[in-house]
Design an enzyme around this catalytic site. Structure first.
Site, PDB file in Angstrom:
ATOM      1  NE  ARG A  61      -2.539   0.366   3.614  1.00  0.00           N
ATOM      2  CZ  ARG A  61      -2.030   1.054   4.639  1.00  0.00           C
ATOM      3  NH1 ARG A  61      -1.820   2.352   4.538  1.00  0.00           N
ATOM      4  NH2 ARG A  61      -1.714   0.440   5.771  1.00  0.00           N
ATOM      5  CE1 TYR A 114     -15.467  16.261 -10.592  1.00  0.00           C
ATOM      6  CE2 TYR A 114     -14.155  15.893  -8.610  1.00  0.00           C
ATOM      7  CZ  TYR A 114     -14.926  15.397  -9.651  1.00  0.00           C
ATOM      8  OH  TYR A 114     -15.123  14.046  -9.746  1.00  0.00           O
ATOM      9  CG  ASP A 186      -8.542  19.901  -9.873  1.00  0.00           C
ATOM     10  OD1 ASP A 186      -7.881  19.474 -10.844  1.00  0.00           O
ATOM     11  OD2 ASP A 186      -9.593  19.362  -9.487  1.00  0.00           O
ATOM     12  CE  LYS A 211     -11.991  13.767 -15.196  1.00  0.00           C
ATOM     13  NZ  LYS A 211     -12.327  13.114 -13.926  1.00  0.00           N
TER      14      LYS A 211
END
Length: 393
Positions: A61, A114, A186, A211
């Site tokens: 992890r 967003y 962002d 994206k």
């Protein structure tokens, strides 16, 4: 990679790869790992003591060579010190914010943000005792007037989601830093390739790697890039929240990264061709694309970014919902769905007024968001033209 001042296109092709360290294999191998074994107790104790250091492997992890390769590439590409890959773009946003705020803090968030970022502030941060104030995305240096003694963070997004306002990030960052606040940006729209956020004064940059970095609509991934000063704090928070990314999604992001420069050039070229065509249409009131000279944010875009992606919006003249349905429902090349950044074109009717509080969205007509993919722009225009004909019938 050497210190040679290579171009961006060259860097994005080579960063994060070390074939000779992997038996000559060109792409970083995919490590599927949970347990990491140690040679002895001394090594186990040493790694435990340095588990928040860059590149330390303790448990799957916390990262593997597959993950470190992508993180190192995007960090160097954007000009940050280090990066962390997490489960999604929203995971990057929430983890980055939680890394720097605590109960009693106040944060400032752009009103064009967003929408899920806004929901997180309302439904999670508020419950934790963190207050959020939304601000006009065009505020610039006047953000200073909203900064309180307990303001810890200014969250920016440029251009704004759906409405594409360009924020004056250097002015905001200067005002924030003068008051002891941090700045998160962002930077998903421009990617690490087209906007060097740290040169603009940002402390943490977040991306939906889903994206343009992945680029093929087939993986979920978030990326957080930080300065050296904040690296440990963000890594600790990422660890404590259990955030991580899957090795196969990271592999797809690495593959996408290598072609991102050429894809973005095509997204920009085709996007501007479609945007300019839309400007000429009688059904369209205005086009919201910061790389158009007619756009209010053009000068900031030109100053702060080296290119544009394929995502923008346009505003129709007043029309009915039934007319919009007639236009979009039978489009052949534009899918209707959330997300963007893939090879395929997308269309999404949107109403920004429902997620504005600091500013009023009162456009003259409905807003339509487009993502222009890699299809021939003449075909995309032909499809939209047929949609406009249906709308007017």
């Amino acid at each position: 990679m050497s210190k040679t001042n290579f171009t961006q296109e060259t860097k994005v092709t080579h960063l994060g790869r070390d074939p000779l360290a992997n038996f000559g294999v060109v792409n970083p191998p995919v490590y599927h790992a949970s347990t990491i074994l140690f040679k002895n107790m001394a090594e186990m104790e040493q790694r435990a003591a340095t588990k928040f250091d860059k590149g330390t492997m303790n448990y799957g992890r916390q990262g593997t060579p597959t993950i470190f390769a992508l993180e190192n590439a995007v960090a160097e590409l954007e000009g940050g010190y280090g990066a962390f890959s997490v489960s999604s773009g929203l995971g990057a946003i929430t983890t980055a914010i939680l890394s720097v705020v605590e109960s009693g803090d106040h944060i400032l968030v752009t009103d064009s943000v967003y929408a899920p970022t806004r929901f997180f502030c309302k439904d999670v941060l508020q419950r934790m005792g963190v207050e959020t104030t939304y601000y006009d995305p065009l505020i610039g240096k006047d953000i200073e007037k909203l900064i309180r003694p307990n303001t810890r963070l200014v969250f920016t997004e440029s251009p704004g989601s759906h409405t594409f306002e360009m924020q004056d990030i250097p002015a905001i960052a200067k005002a924030a830093h003068n008051k002891g606040a941090l700045v998160i940006m962002d930077n998903t729209w421009a990617t690490p390739l087209l906007c060097k956020s740290f040169e603009l004064g940002v402390d943490i940059s977040v991306h939906a790697g889903t994206k343009y970095i992945v680029g093929h609509s087939d993986a979920m991934l978030g990326l957080i890039i930080t300065t050296e000063e904040l690296y440990q704090k963000v890594k600790e928070t990422t660890f404590h929240l259990g955030q991580c990314s899957g090795p196969d999604d990271v592999y797809l992001a690495q593959r996408g990264l290598r072609t991102m420069a050429v894809r973005l050039k095509q997204h920009q070229e085709s996007g501007l061709e479609v945007a300019n065509w839309l400007k000429s249409r009688p059904e369209v009131s205005r086009v919201l694309h910061p790389a158009l000279e007619s756009d209010p944010g053009y000068e900031i875009w030109k100053r702060d970014m080296s290119g544009a992606s394929g995502l923008f919006s346009f505003i129709l003249n007043p029309t009915s919902k039934e007319a919009i349905r007639a236009m979009v429902d039978d489009l052949e090349l534009y899918g209707m769905g959330y997300s963007w950044g893939g090879f395929e074109s997308l269309i999404l009717p949107s109403d920004p007024s429902s997620i504005r509080t600091a500013t009023k969205w009162s456009a003259e007509g409905p807003l339509i968001r487009l993502h222009i993919g890699l299809e021939n722009p003449d075909d995309l225009i032909m499809d939209l033209e047929a949609g406009f004909k249906r709308m007017s019938q």
